[in-house]
Design an enzyme around this catalytic site. Structure first.
Site, PDB file in Angstrom:
ATOM      1  N   ASP A 151      70.522 -30.340 -38.584  1.00 26.58           N
ATOM      2  CA  ASP A 151      71.107 -31.616 -38.180  1.00 26.58           C
ATOM      3  C   ASP A 151      72.443 -31.818 -38.887  1.00 26.58           C
ATOM      4  OD1 ASP A 151      70.950 -34.095 -36.752  1.00 26.58           O
ATOM      5  OD2 ASP A 151      70.549 -35.095 -38.641  1.00 26.58           O
ATOM      6  N   HIS A 224      71.596 -31.972 -25.707  1.00 23.11           N
ATOM      7  CA  HIS A 224      72.012 -33.013 -26.642  1.00 23.11           C
ATOM      8  C   HIS A 224      73.468 -32.821 -27.055  1.00 23.11           C
ATOM      9  CE1 HIS A 224      71.778 -35.991 -29.771  1.00 23.11           C
ATOM     10  NE2 HIS A 224      72.096 -35.104 -30.697  1.00 23.11           N
TER      11      HIS A 224
END
Length: 311
Positions: A151, A224
């Protein structure tokens, strides 16, 4: 941006990642603004000073004031672009708005120090505010989300973090501040883990094990990365500084998503792209496996702004 003449920002806004975090959401009691202003300045100064005291464990943090509470606390000046969280709903996909008056975000590589400081901050606020929500975040593996993917790969590096996250000369009174958006996402991990790895990678737009981004032409329009890597009218990347971390227990777990930026526009455009898609039905398919439980908008002013009110 002239970083040399920047007011002292709250150091947690642009800090590098940590092992642990605590997120405290408060609502103010009625008619306490005259007491809360100096108290808030003291809390922000305290967090700033602890950065030196606990430097060996990389302590940092910041205080944000809610968009809906700002005018009550600081009626004579408002950041130009501060507005409530942009709630959105499309079918079963929802990004709700749940606003709070104050947000205290502290991070450190030692959990015990965070616990100690969170208690001290709570005592400093005694009788002025009510603690409404508390979460504790943690680094998962090598900075991965609980989905198993790294992330924050797109985060700006070095001094560029300040250029992305801190207001500059475009709003001189609030130079060194940052627009903060917070969403608590609860993941459906049992559903996610039933997917083949290749399907997961297609949903993210990046390989899972070695974190290699797909080539542009190979990224599904519903991935995403495709939905959040946006450009403005001049072809410049619309960047944010993410300070997100996994949180939770076996009962509920997911990601505390935190966007810090010199403008709220970048986050709003990204969220719109995730939820509504590209106008041709291509929304972010990661939304099928996670749910936004909250959505809050804050401004973290420069430390020097708050210290005007420390008496």
């Amino acid at each position: 941006m002239d970083i040399q003449n920047m007011p002292r920002e709250q150091l947690g806004v642009c800090a590098e990642g940590n092992l642990h975090s605590v997120y405290l959401m408060f609502n103010a009691n009625d008619n306490v603004e005259s007491q809360l202003r100096p108290c808030l300045a003291n809390v922000a100064q305290y967090i700033y000073e602890l950065t030196d005291q606990y430097s060996d464990s990389a302590f940092n943090g910041f205080v944000g004031i809610g968009a809906n509470y700002w005018d009550s606390l600081y009626p004579n000046a408002r950041p130009e672009m501060l507005k409530p969280f942009p709630a959105m709903q499309v079918g079963s996909r929802e990004a709700p708005a749940i606003e709070y008056d104050l947000f205290v975000h502290i991070r450190c590589d030692r959990y015990d120090i965070l616990h100690l400081v969170a208690n001290e901050i709570s005592q400093m606020f005694e009788d002025l505010v009510e603690l409404v929500d508390e979460e504790r975040g943690f680094r998962f593996m090598d900075s991965r989300d609980l989905t198993g993917f790294v992330d924050g790969t797109e985060n700006p590096k070095g001094r560029h973090r300040q250029e992305v996250a801190l207001v500059g000369d475009e709003d001189p009174e609030f130079k060194g501040g940052s627009y903060i958006h917070v969403q608590k996402y609860a993941h459906n991990l049992s559903k996610w883990h039933r997917l083949p790895v290749k399907k997961q990678e297609d949903i993210i737009g990046r390989t899972k094990q070695d974190n290699i981004e797909y080539e542009s032409e190979d990224k599904p329009l519903t991935s995403h990365i495709k939905r959040v890597n946006l450009k403005d009218a001049n072809g410049q990347s619309m960047e944010i500084l993410r300070q997100s971390m996994p949180y939770g227990s076996l009962k509920e777990q997911g990601l505390m998503f935190i966007s810090n930026c010199r403008t709220p526009e970048h986050f709003e455009k990204m969220l719109h792209s995730m939820m509504f898609g590209d106008g041709e039905g291509n929304h972010d398919h990661l939304m099928h496996f996670t749910k936004a439980m909250t959505g809050s908008s804050f401004f973290a002013p420069a430390l020097d702004f708050m210290l005007q009110f420390d008496e």
